[in-house]
Design an enzyme around this catalytic site. Structure first.
Site, PDB file in Angstrom:
ATOM      1  CE  LYS A   7       4.545  21.573 -25.580  1.00 30.93           C
ATOM      2  NZ  LYS A   7       3.736  20.489 -26.280  1.00 30.93           N
ATOM      3  CB  THR A  27       3.251  21.480 -35.668  1.00 26.87           C
ATOM      4  OG1 THR A  27       4.498  21.970 -36.158  1.00 26.87           O
ATOM      5  CG2 THR A  27       2.353  21.237 -36.836  1.00 26.87           C
ATOM      6  CB  THR A  63       3.961  18.264 -22.949  1.00 25.35           C
ATOM      7  OG1 THR A  63       4.400  18.446 -24.306  1.00 25.35           O
ATOM      8  CG2 THR A  63       2.865  19.271 -22.629  1.00 25.35           C
ATOM      9  CD  GLU A  95       6.384  12.944 -28.173  1.00 28.95           C
ATOM     10  OE1 GLU A  95       5.741  13.570 -27.319  1.00 28.95           O
ATOM     11  OE2 GLU A  95       5.858  12.163 -28.990  1.00 28.95           O
ATOM     12  CG  ASN A 141       3.603   9.583 -28.548  1.00 30.04           C
ATOM     13  OD1 ASN A 141       2.954  10.578 -28.287  1.00 30.04           O
ATOM     14  ND2 ASN A 141       4.822   9.647 -29.043  1.00 30.04           N
TER      15      ASN A 141
END
Length: 403
Positions: A179, A190, A153, A275, A398
């Site tokens: 992933k 997670t 993603t 991220e 995000n």
């Protein structure tokens, strides 16, 4: 355990496994978003799943399908989580399994499904239905990387590994792909992870080994403190090597060692790809009365936004780490706690050393990877966690995730 031999392949490295991945149009950017993993022989299988109470439809369906005792395939889509989608989501997850089963000529209960992406939006099942025949036709021993790419993603890179080891009766191979970059925090699991082996292992032994391996790997990482609705790690064993793993003894320990090494590698790759991450931090908590106590303290530290922003700012602000420890609920005596950055003592007996010690620690914070060690002075238990910093880019990624 005997030394593990690293291989260049991933999830299709063990005998009998094939995979494929392609773009079916779920993702707006046109990148691959549908993956299929298939075994030539029925597999014993085990899984660990998110503890989020709003677990997604594919999580619940896969947990039920594992009870059948025989698994052949895993179908994974990215770009849509099929989570919080009501009864339609349940029907869509079941239809995903049915579509794959028909394309492969296997029973529906032998197909596991997984989804990852935006929560709360209906799954575009028509796109999956239209792509399944083409996806199944692409299955190959060389398709592991395509599958690993199709499950991503916000990840910036694939996460793959394969290891070979020696049992008393001969060689076995394990392969894996995962992933994960955001919504990462220990609570099993997670992320999405898929692990294969050509060893013959009973479901009971697989479940025990997977729980043990996950506890020291995927449950020891954190990017942002959030636990997803879709997390799962699956382990499939098809026995194609002809080598059996017993439920105890040296060969079991060798198998567990290989599995743990594979899981740790994938888990660390997730943190390294966090991220917006610019720092990779290893946190060791030593001298606790129990591993559970050490984990509570480590977990409190790695999920603290103040600690993680200090990592990003390259600020050796040890007070934030102590504050997070104090909020962990463990009855600690701060006057017994030492803190090291790499081998540099920053705090001894609960008192900061200041001056040159803080300058030396700050230099370590400027590096891309560093280790923090906490010595509690309470006992002999210890744990290791892996985390990253919290950067401005994490907020940007995000803030507009759905667009």
């Amino acid at each position: 355990m005997s030394s593990a031999e690293p291989l260049t392949d991933g999830v299709t490295a063990p005998d009998g496994f094939r995979a494929a991945g392609l773009a079916c149009g779920i993702k707006k950017n046109g990148k691959p978003d549908l993956a299929l993993l298939f075994s030539a022989s029925p597999c014993a299988a085990a899984g660990v799943f998110t503890q989020n109470r709003f677990s997604a439809a594919p999580v619940r369906l896969t947990a039920r399908h594992l009870l059948s005792g025989s698994t052949r395939a895993v179908l994974v889509n990215s770009g849509n989580a099929n989570a919080c989608t009501g009864r339609q989501g349940e029907r869509d997850a079941l239809e995903m399994a049915s579509l794959a089963a028909r394309a492969l000529g296997v029973p529906r209960r032998s197909v596991c499904v997984a989804s990852t992406g935006v929560i709360g939006e209906p799954l575009p099942l028509a796109k999956i239905r239209g792509a399944l025949p083409r996806l199944a036709s692409r299955l190959s021993r060389d398709g592991g990387h395509d599958a690993a790419e199709a499950i991503l993603t916000t990840d910036t890179r694939t996460k793959e590994i394969a290891l070979r080891g020696e049992l008393a009766g001969g060689e076995i191979t394990l392969g894996g792909m995962a992933k994960g970059a955001g919504m990462i925090h220990p609570n099993m699991a997670t992320l999405l992870g898929f692990i294969t082996t050509d060893a013959a292992v009973t479901p009971e032994t697989l479940r025990r080994a997977l729980r043990e391996a996950v506890e020291e790997s995927f449950n020891r990482i954190s990017v942002d403190g959030d636990t997803s609705t879709n997390d799962m790690v699956l382990l499939l064993a098809n026995g194609c090597s002809g080598r059996s793993v017993p439920n105890k003894g040296k060969d079991y320990r060798v198998f567990l060692g290989l599995l743990s090494a594979l899981c740790i590698d994938l888990a660390r790759k997730v943190v390294e790809d966090g991220e917006g991450a610019t720092k990779r931090v290893t946190l060791k908590v030593e001298g606790a009365r129990s591993r559970s106590e050490a984990s509570r303290i480590a977990s409190a530290i790695v999920r603290s936004p103040l600690v993680k922003t200090a990592f990003f700012g390259e600020d050796a602000n040890w007070g934030r780490i102590f504050a997070a420890m104090g909020a962990s609920g463990v009855d600690l005596d701060p006057s017994r706690v030492d803190l090291y950055v790499e081998k540099v003592p920053l705090v001894l007996r609960g008192v900061g050393l200041g001056g040159e010690a803080e300058e030396a620690a700050a230099k370590r914070f400027k590096e891309k990877a560093f280790q923090i060690t906490l010595k509690l002075g309470r006992g002999k238990a210890a744990v290791t966690y892996w985390t990253c910093d919290l950067s401005l880019d994490y907020v940007r990624i995000n803030a507009d995730y759905r667009s």
